[in-house]
Design an enzyme around this catalytic site. Structure first.
Site, PDB file in Angstrom:
ATOM      1  N   LYS A  33       0.856  -1.193   0.000  1.00 57.82           N
ATOM      2  CA  LYS A  33       0.000   0.000   0.000  1.00 57.82           C
ATOM      3  C   LYS A  33       0.892   1.244   0.000  1.00 57.82           C
ATOM      4  CE  LYS A  33      -3.999   1.824   2.631  1.00 57.82           C
ATOM      5  NZ  LYS A  33      -4.886   1.616   3.792  1.00 57.82           N
ATOM      6  N   SER A 108      -9.809   1.560   2.761  1.00 57.78           N
ATOM      7  CA  SER A 108      -8.948   2.329   1.892  1.00 57.78           C
ATOM      8  C   SER A 108      -7.892   1.506   1.168  1.00 57.78           C
ATOM      9  CB  SER A 108      -8.248   3.401   2.734  1.00 57.78           C
ATOM     10  OG  SER A 108      -7.418   2.806   3.712  1.00 57.78           O
ATOM     11  N   SER A 132     -10.057  -0.830   6.981  1.00 62.64           N
ATOM     12  CA  SER A 132      -9.453  -0.693   5.651  1.00 62.64           C
ATOM     13  C   SER A 132      -8.709  -1.904   5.109  1.00 62.64           C
ATOM     14  CB  SER A 132      -8.504   0.498   5.619  1.00 62.64           C
ATOM     15  OG  SER A 132      -9.244   1.685   5.482  1.00 62.64           O
TER      16      SER A 132
HETATM   17  N1  GLN Z   1     -13.280   3.640   6.095  1.00 58.61           N
HETATM   18  C1  GLN Z   1     -12.735   4.095   7.337  1.00 58.61           C
HETATM   19  C2  GLN Z   1     -12.420   5.564   7.256  1.00 58.61           C
HETATM   20  O1  GLN Z   1     -12.704   6.129   6.262  1.00 58.61           O
HETATM   21  C3  GLN Z   1     -11.551   3.276   7.706  1.00 58.61           C
HETATM   22  C4  GLN Z   1     -10.286   3.752   7.127  1.00 58.61           C
HETATM   23  C5  GLN Z   1      -9.127   2.908   7.472  1.00 58.61           C
HETATM   24  O2  GLN Z   1      -9.255   1.878   8.113  1.00 58.61           O
HETATM   25  N2  GLN Z   1      -7.970   3.388   7.089  1.00 58.61           N
HETATM   26  O3  GLN Z   1     -11.877   6.146   8.154  1.00 58.61           O
END
Ligand code: GLN
Length: 435
Positions: A33, A108, A132
């Site tokens: 990532k 994400s 995420s």
């Molecule tokens: N979807 C969640 C957010 O927008 C989780 C993001 C993540 O785990 N990095 O914060």
């Protein structure tokens, strides 16, 4: 040349990086990532503000993977600073879901999940602050693990919310996820929140296993096709001799609200460093203040700005007690209720996501609808517990479905043992999208 038709990668390396030919991961191809640092390579975190930045050192996880003989093939797409559930917040365009190009891959870490689903790599790394890793794993039909807070060093991870962030692996199989976890976990002197944890494989006897189903998560509005598939996974556990009981964790109802206070508060503080002074400026300016403002106005996307505003608001004088302090109390409650629950059960199971993968653009104008994607995953981060998403079926329309298994702190081996046993007898994890 690799055919990255679903835009999983922000950068495919011309020459894959392999530091060593031997080790427990020798020859394993990994995608990383783009918020995790590999020395000498880009790390955009999906943001324009970091365009052109070259990492000056290796994240600890990267160093360990290099020593284990892994091969890095490229950097994967993500929502800007890991804020989002669809990769649509990436400043470099969205990744497409390999099962259906009209749909999002989740986020994400959508690029890391899609790269595995498309067989472009054997495993990948993502980060999980509120879901995420698990949510994109579910949307792309692969296995993804968020380790216990502290199990894996965060040194060299571009921070979103430091008390919630964890790096973790994706792969098709739980077996490979475990191999990567074995290498990346453990204490690191560069991360004071990392734990003295040595991962040890376990063989869980399903006949002795106690499974808890929290009614607060099962009563939420979940796509019925998802509930049916997750129940089939639970049926399989019962057939193997596990005892399944309904449990109650009343505070989970407030998990999402607490998360969307604590996360932006920490994110706002972490993002303060992007001021155009230490690294680069996006703008010509006459004064220092103008430089800060222009750099940040041009460099950050809408969702990042929204969270800076939210974070500033919940920490501001007059609102701190009502919002931040209350959220911190809820977090303690969630943690305690999980601890109580794990005196009676060994694992807690629910769906990973409330919906099937949704259409690109469907939620981009409605942030609250997007935040609902995290309904079933955030409480695990608030409590610091490990959570695994594993493929457990398909919808009638052929889309993958994920089940979430949560365990007590540092019991990743229980989750992985269950997933390995399940994957020996079923083949949901082996099914691949057509290319
Ligand atoms: N979807 C969640 C957010 O927008 C989780 C993001 C993540 O785990 N990095 O914060």
């Amino acid at each position: 040349m690799m055919d990255d038709k679903h835009k999983a990668f922000l950068k495919v390396f011309d020459t894959p990086i392999q530091a060593k030919k031997s080790g427990s991961l020798a020859g394993m191809k990994l995608a990383i990532k783009d918020n995790i640092l590999i020395k000498g390579e880009q790390a955009t975190a999906g943001s324009k503000i970091l365009e052109g930045f070259v990492a000056p050192y290796d994240a600890t996880v990267i160093k360990k993977l290099k020593d284990a003989g892994a091969i890095f093939i490229g950097k994967t797409n993500l929502d800007e600073f890991a804020m989002g559930s669809s990769t649509e917040n990436s400043a470099y365009g969205a990744t497409l879901n390999p099962w259906n190009e009209k749909l999002v891959p989740g986020g994400s870490s959508g690029g890391s999940a899609a790269a595995v689903a498309d067989d472009l790599c054997d495993a990948s790394l993502g980060s999980d602050t509120g879901g995420s890793i698990r949510q994109p794993a579910a949307f792309c039909g692969v296995t993804g693990l968020k380790p216990t807070y502290g199990a894996v060093s965060r040194y060299g991870l571009i921070a979103l919310a430091s008390s919630l962030d964890q790096i973790g692996p994706f792969s098709r199989s739980a077996e490979n996820v475990e191999k990567v976890l074995e290498v990346i976990s453990g204490r690191d002197e560069h991360d004071q929140t990392s734990a003295n944890f040595e991962y040890k494989k376990a063989e869980v006897d399903t006949k002795k296993l106690r499974v808890g189903l929290p009614k607060e998560l099962w009563q939420l509005s979940i796509d019925p096709e998802i509930s049916v598939a997750v129940k089939k996974f639970i049926d399989w556990l019962e057939k193997k001799g596990a005892t399944v009981t309904g449990i109650s964790l009343p505070s989970l109802k407030y998990g999402l609200s607490a998360y969307y206070i604590i996360m932006p508060a920490e994110a706002m503080a972490n993002l303060a460093r992007y001021d155009g002074i230490r690294y680069r400026s996006s703008a010509e300016a006459k004064s220092l203040m103008e430089k800060y403002l222009k750099t940040r106005s041009l460099g950050f996307g809408t969702e990042v700005k929204r969270r800076i505003l939210l974070g500033t608001f919940v920490l501001s004088v007059g609102h701190y007690d009502d919002y931040y302090q209350t959220a911190v109390k809820v977090r303690q409650l969630i943690k305690r209720q999980y601890e109580e629950a794990f005196k009676k059960v060994d694992v807690i199971i629910s769906a990973t996501t409330p919906t099937l993968p949704f259409e690109l653009g469907a939620k981009t104008q409605d942030p609250l609808a997007m935040y609902q994607s995290d309904l079933l995953t955030v409480s695990t981060n608030l409590a610091g517990l490990p959570g695994l998403s594993l493929p457990c079926g398909f919808s009638k329309s052929g889309l993958p479905i994920g089940a979430q298994v949560v365990g007590p702190a540092f019991h990743e081996n229980v989750l992985l043992s269950l997933a390995k046993q399940y994957q020996k007898e079923t083949n949901y994890h082996l099914k691949k999208p057509q290319r």
